[in-house]
Structures are given as structure tokens and as C-alpha cells.
Scaffold this active site. Structure first.
Site, mmCIF file in Angstrom:
data_model
loop_
_atom_site.group_PDB
_atom_site.id
_atom_site.type_symbol
_atom_site.label_atom_id
_atom_site.label_comp_id
_atom_site.label_asym_id
_atom_site.label_seq_id
_atom_site.Cartn_x
_atom_site.Cartn_y
_atom_site.Cartn_z
ATOM 1 N N LYS A 41 0.661 -1.266 -0.002
ATOM 2 C CA LYS A 41 0.122 0.078 0.044
ATOM 3 C C LYS A 41 0.835 1.242 0.028
ATOM 4 O O LYS A 41 0.799 2.075 -0.737
ATOM 5 C CB LYS A 41 -1.087 -0.035 1.186
ATOM 6 C CG LYS A 41 -1.813 -0.983 1.453
ATOM 7 C CD LYS A 41 -2.859 -0.935 2.616
ATOM 8 C CE LYS A 41 -2.031 -1.004 3.863
ATOM 9 N NZ LYS A 41 -1.418 -2.472 4.103
ATOM 10 N N ARG A 99 -9.735 1.158 8.584
ATOM 11 C CA ARG A 99 -9.374 -0.324 8.903
ATOM 12 C C ARG A 99 -10.342 -1.155 9.690
ATOM 13 O O ARG A 99 -10.039 -2.221 10.039
ATOM 14 C CB ARG A 99 -8.262 -0.394 9.680
ATOM 15 C CG ARG A 99 -6.833 -0.905 9.025
ATOM 16 C CD ARG A 99 -5.865 -0.518 10.014
ATOM 17 N NE ARG A 99 -4.607 -1.245 9.680
ATOM 18 C CZ ARG A 99 -3.270 -0.879 9.186
ATOM 19 N NH1 ARG A 99 -3.413 0.400 8.557
ATOM 20 N NH2 ARG A 99 -2.452 -1.713 8.896
ATOM 21 N N ARG A 119 11.169 -5.855 4.985
ATOM 22 C CA ARG A 119 11.117 -4.250 4.816
ATOM 23 C C ARG A 119 11.935 -3.629 5.823
ATOM 24 O O ARG A 119 12.035 -4.087 6.825
ATOM 25 C CB ARG A 119 9.546 -3.840 5.158
ATOM 26 C CG ARG A 119 9.353 -2.357 5.322
ATOM 27 C CD ARG A 119 7.972 -2.055 5.304
ATOM 28 N NE ARG A 119 6.847 -2.900 6.112
ATOM 29 C CZ ARG A 119 5.623 -2.652 6.007
ATOM 30 N NH1 ARG A 119 5.248 -2.025 5.367
ATOM 31 N NH2 ARG A 119 5.159 -3.467 6.937
ATOM 32 N N ARG A 143 11.262 -2.252 11.306
ATOM 33 C CA ARG A 143 10.137 -1.937 12.148
ATOM 34 C C ARG A 143 9.847 -2.709 12.982
ATOM 35 O O ARG A 143 9.563 -3.911 12.685
ATOM 36 C CB ARG A 143 9.017 -1.414 11.000
ATOM 37 C CG ARG A 143 8.508 -0.249 10.922
ATOM 38 C CD ARG A 143 7.449 0.063 9.696
ATOM 39 N NE ARG A 143 6.251 -0.653 10.423
ATOM 40 C CZ ARG A 143 4.983 -0.700 9.339
ATOM 41 N NH1 ARG A 143 4.999 -0.046 8.215
ATOM 42 N NH2 ARG A 143 3.909 -1.388 9.777
ATOM 43 N N ARG A 188 -0.493 -9.014 13.200
ATOM 44 C CA ARG A 188 -1.328 -8.095 12.361
ATOM 45 C C ARG A 188 -2.290 -8.629 11.120
ATOM 46 O O ARG A 188 -3.271 -8.272 10.809
ATOM 47 C CB ARG A 188 -0.249 -7.320 11.735
ATOM 48 C CG ARG A 188 0.359 -6.246 12.807
ATOM 49 C CD ARG A 188 1.575 -5.533 12.431
ATOM 50 N NE ARG A 188 1.715 -4.938 11.130
ATOM 51 C CZ ARG A 188 2.615 -4.917 10.454
ATOM 52 N NH1 ARG A 188 4.011 -5.579 10.558
ATOM 53 N NH2 ARG A 188 2.568 -4.078 9.071
HETATM 54 P P1 ADP Z 1 1.862 -1.848 3.248
HETATM 55 O O1 ADP Z 1 2.199 -0.292 3.277
HETATM 56 O O2 ADP Z 1 0.948 -2.292 2.597
HETATM 57 O O3 ADP Z 1 2.540 -2.595 4.480
HETATM 58 P P2 ADP Z 1 4.772 -1.484 1.882
HETATM 59 O O4 ADP Z 1 4.415 -0.913 0.577
HETATM 60 O O5 ADP Z 1 5.569 -0.958 2.810
HETATM 61 O O6 ADP Z 1 3.480 -2.121 2.198
HETATM 62 O O7 ADP Z 1 5.551 -2.680 1.217
HETATM 63 C C1 ADP Z 1 5.747 -3.754 2.086
HETATM 64 C C2 ADP Z 1 7.499 -4.249 1.717
HETATM 65 O O8 ADP Z 1 7.245 -4.784 0.405
HETATM 66 C C3 ADP Z 1 8.435 -3.069 1.306
HETATM 67 O O9 ADP Z 1 9.817 -3.412 1.834
HETATM 68 C C4 ADP Z 1 8.117 -2.831 0.035
HETATM 69 O O10 ADP Z 1 9.733 -2.258 -0.620
HETATM 70 C C5 ADP Z 1 8.171 -4.126 -0.730
HETATM 71 N N1 ADP Z 1 7.217 -4.294 -1.865
HETATM 72 C C6 ADP Z 1 6.038 -3.435 -2.060
HETATM 73 N N2 ADP Z 1 5.224 -3.730 -3.387
HETATM 74 C C7 ADP Z 1 6.149 -4.896 -3.748
HETATM 75 C C8 ADP Z 1 5.864 -5.836 -4.874
HETATM 76 N N3 ADP Z 1 4.976 -5.410 -5.590
HETATM 77 N N4 ADP Z 1 7.002 -6.626 -5.092
HETATM 78 C C9 ADP Z 1 8.004 -6.855 -4.393
HETATM 79 N N5 ADP Z 1 8.042 -6.142 -3.191
HETATM 80 C C10 ADP Z 1 7.287 -5.076 -2.863
HETATM 81 P P1 ADP Z 2 0.629 -2.007 7.627
HETATM 82 O O1 ADP Z 2 -0.141 -1.587 6.386
HETATM 83 O O2 ADP Z 2 2.173 -2.633 6.748
HETATM 84 O O3 ADP Z 2 0.130 -2.959 8.555
HETATM 85 P P2 ADP Z 2 0.507 0.591 8.855
HETATM 86 O O4 ADP Z 2 1.866 1.453 8.699
HETATM 87 O O5 ADP Z 2 -0.487 0.992 8.003
HETATM 88 O O6 ADP Z 2 1.004 -0.839 8.535
HETATM 89 O O7 ADP Z 2 0.123 0.370 10.219
HETATM 90 C C1 ADP Z 2 1.071 0.430 11.334
HETATM 91 C C2 ADP Z 2 0.200 0.226 12.696
HETATM 92 O O8 ADP Z 2 -0.501 1.605 12.964
HETATM 93 C C3 ADP Z 2 -1.050 -0.997 12.499
HETATM 94 O O9 ADP Z 2 -0.521 -2.096 12.946
HETATM 95 C C4 ADP Z 2 -2.047 -0.427 13.556
HETATM 96 O O10 ADP Z 2 -1.351 -0.659 14.703
HETATM 97 C C5 ADP Z 2 -1.711 1.155 13.560
HETATM 98 N N1 ADP Z 2 -2.866 1.667 12.715
HETATM 99 C C6 ADP Z 2 -2.569 2.181 11.203
HETATM 100 N N2 ADP Z 2 -3.783 2.632 10.668
HETATM 101 C C7 ADP Z 2 -4.725 2.281 11.858
HETATM 102 C C8 ADP Z 2 -6.082 2.542 11.879
HETATM 103 N N3 ADP Z 2 -6.898 2.878 10.680
HETATM 104 N N4 ADP Z 2 -6.894 2.216 12.767
HETATM 105 C C9 ADP Z 2 -6.101 1.618 13.847
HETATM 106 N N5 ADP Z 2 -4.844 1.494 13.835
HETATM 107 C C10 ADP Z 2 -4.009 1.822 13.044
#
Ligand code: ADP
Ligand code: ADP
Ligand code: ZN
Length: 219
Positions: free
Chosen positions: A14, A89, A130, A163, A174
């Protein structure tokens, strides 16, 4: 006018897609996770509260999260559209978002929800690989998007770190929280005809191509 919500499990990509969409369409990228992490880094009261939940892989309470998002959406740069990443979420947050948009004179039906999907094994591999810059927050992946110099941010020279909530056990928590609390949103948005499915298994450029093709057709 682009008002976009990115929906998808942890690690699906995302944040990566959000950055590109934000650049291409000139709309602000609003990541609730990034806002929480910035507050944690600064040690604000919001950051201290959020940390208790985030480090366990749990969601921050709805009302705290919603209040923070309404404040952000009221800022000037959101007038011409915005991209929400990681919010809503829970079904409650989605209902509150619809009510909030109505209250500020925006049509909730104008929102496009991009539902990015990939199998669990892919999500775990992406999240555990990541790395994020401790100074600017930019995200890398050890295999898929490595920095030019190992351990160092290309943009600001900051040190790259894991992270804390990307530890395997917390990622698994998660994913469970996603299944229980976030995946019901797919039906919420599908039944109101606002959902578009995106195949997150493709390489980053492929996913972005599918998103642009979809958004391009919309006014
Ligand atoms: P999210 O915000 O959904 O948690 P991220 O955009 O941070 O996900 O992506 C998670 C990890 O995967 C990051 O280290 C990113 O560089 C990598 N990543 C994201 N999209 C892709 C993809 N399409 N193919 C391979 N690696 C990806
Ligand atoms: P990812 O998409 O990789 O799970 P985010 O960076 O979006 O990671 O979120 C990290 C953490 O922040 C989540 O696991 C949650 O604890 C908190 N968080 C983010 N967005 C929300 C939301 N909309 N509602 C509640 N908690 C949230
Ligand atoms: Zn950096």
C-alpha cells in the site's frame, strides 16, 4: 478529483503504491501508520498511546484514529483530493468516514477503494524484508527494493532499520487482526459499488500499471 482509499493486508504494498499515486495525481498521501510513527518518534501523547497498540500488532482505538484523520483531511492540500493509506481499517471507521464526508459536503460514493491482494506467504516475505529509514521513514526491501548502499537511505543518508512491528510474530498478529477487523471492509465497499480489485502479486511496476489503468478511466 481523486479521492482514493487503499485497502489491503499488512505488507501488500500500500505505502509503495501510495507514493507513486500521490506523485502522479498530485494528491497528498495520508498514511495513518506514518502519522502514528512520526508521533511515536516525537514522543507526543498521541505517539505514546499509539505505541502501546502498535507494538503488539493491535489497532489503535477507532476514535483516536478517526479524530486524527478528520484533522488531516481539513488541511488545505486535501481540497483537490487525497489518498488514504491504512484508513479505514474497521467497519466502524468506514461508517464514520462516510458520515464525516457527508458532514463536510463530500459525496461518500465518490471514493474509489483499491483493494490490493496477495497470498499470506508473500505478505510475510514483504513485511519481514522491509527496512525503513530512521530519519525520513522511506521504505525499502532487502530483496525487491534495496538501497544503493546497504543499510543507508538513498534519499537522506539515514540508517535503515527493521520496523519493530515487522518481527515475524507481530506480523502474524497483524495478519490475524486484518482478517478479523479489516477484511469485512471488502464487502462493505463492494456492496456499495466502490471497490476495485488489484492483483498485488505482480512486481511494483505491474501493480502500479493496473492501478493507473483503472484510475485513468475515471473522471
Ligand atoms: P504496506 O504499506 O501495505 O504495509 P509496503 O508498501 O510498505 O506495504 O511494502 C512492504 C514491503 O514490500 C516493502 O519493503 C516494499 O519495498 C516491498 N514491496 C512493495 N510492493 C512490492 C511488490 N509489488 N513486489 C515486491 N516487493 C514489494
Ligand atoms: P501495515 O499496512 O504494514 O500494517 P501501517 O503502517 O499502515 O502498516 O500501520 C501500522 C500500525 O499502525 C497498525 O498495525 C496499527 O497498529 C496502526 N494503525 C494504522 N492505521 C490504523 C487505523 N486506521 N486504525 C487503527 N490502527 C491503525
Ligand atoms: Zn531517509
Amino acid at each position: 478529483m481523486k479521492r482514493i482509499v487503499l485497502l489491503g493486508p499488512p505488507g501488500v504494498g500500500k505505502g509503495t503504491q501510495a507514493e507513486r499515486i500521490s506523485d502522479k495525481y498530485g494528491i497528498p498521501h495520508i498514511s495513518t501508520g506514518d502519522i502514528f510513527r512520526a508521533n511515536m518518534k516525537q514522543g507526543t501523547p498521541l505517539g505514546k498511546l499509539a505505541k502501546e497498540y502498535i507494538e503488539k500488532g493491535l489497532l489503535v482505538p477507532d476514535d483516536v484514529t478517526c479524530g486524527m484523520v478528520w484533522d488531516r483531511l481539513a488541511e488545505e492540500d486535501c481540497k483537490a483530493g487525497y489518498l488514504l493509506d491504512g484508513f479505514p481499517r474497521t467497519v466502524y471507521q468506514a461508517e464514520q468516514l462516510d458520515a464525516h464526508l457527508k458532514a463536510v459536503g463530500q459525496d461518500p460514493q465518490d471514493i474509489t477503494v483499491l483493494n490490493i491482494q496477495a497470498p499470506t506467504q508473500t505478505l510475510i516475505e514483504r513485511a519481514t524484508g522491509r527496512r525503513i529509514c530512521k530519519d525520513c521513514g522511506k521504505s525499502y526491501h532487502t530483496v525487491y527494493t534495496p538501497p544503493k548502499t546497504e543499510g543507508i537511505c538513498d534519499v537522506c543518508g539515514g540508517e535503515l532499520r527493521i520496523r519493530p512491528d515487522d518481527a515475524l510474530e507481530t506480523v502474524q498478529n497483524r495478519l490475524k487482526v486484518y482478517e478479523d477487523q479489516t477484511s469485512p471492509l471488502i464487502e462493505y465497499y463492494r456492496t456499495t459499488d466502490r471497490l476495485a480489485d488489484i492483483d498485488g502479486c505482480q512486481a511494483i511496476d505491474g501493480v502500479f500499471g493496473q492501478i493507473c489503468a483503472l484510475l485513468g478511466e475515471k473522471p
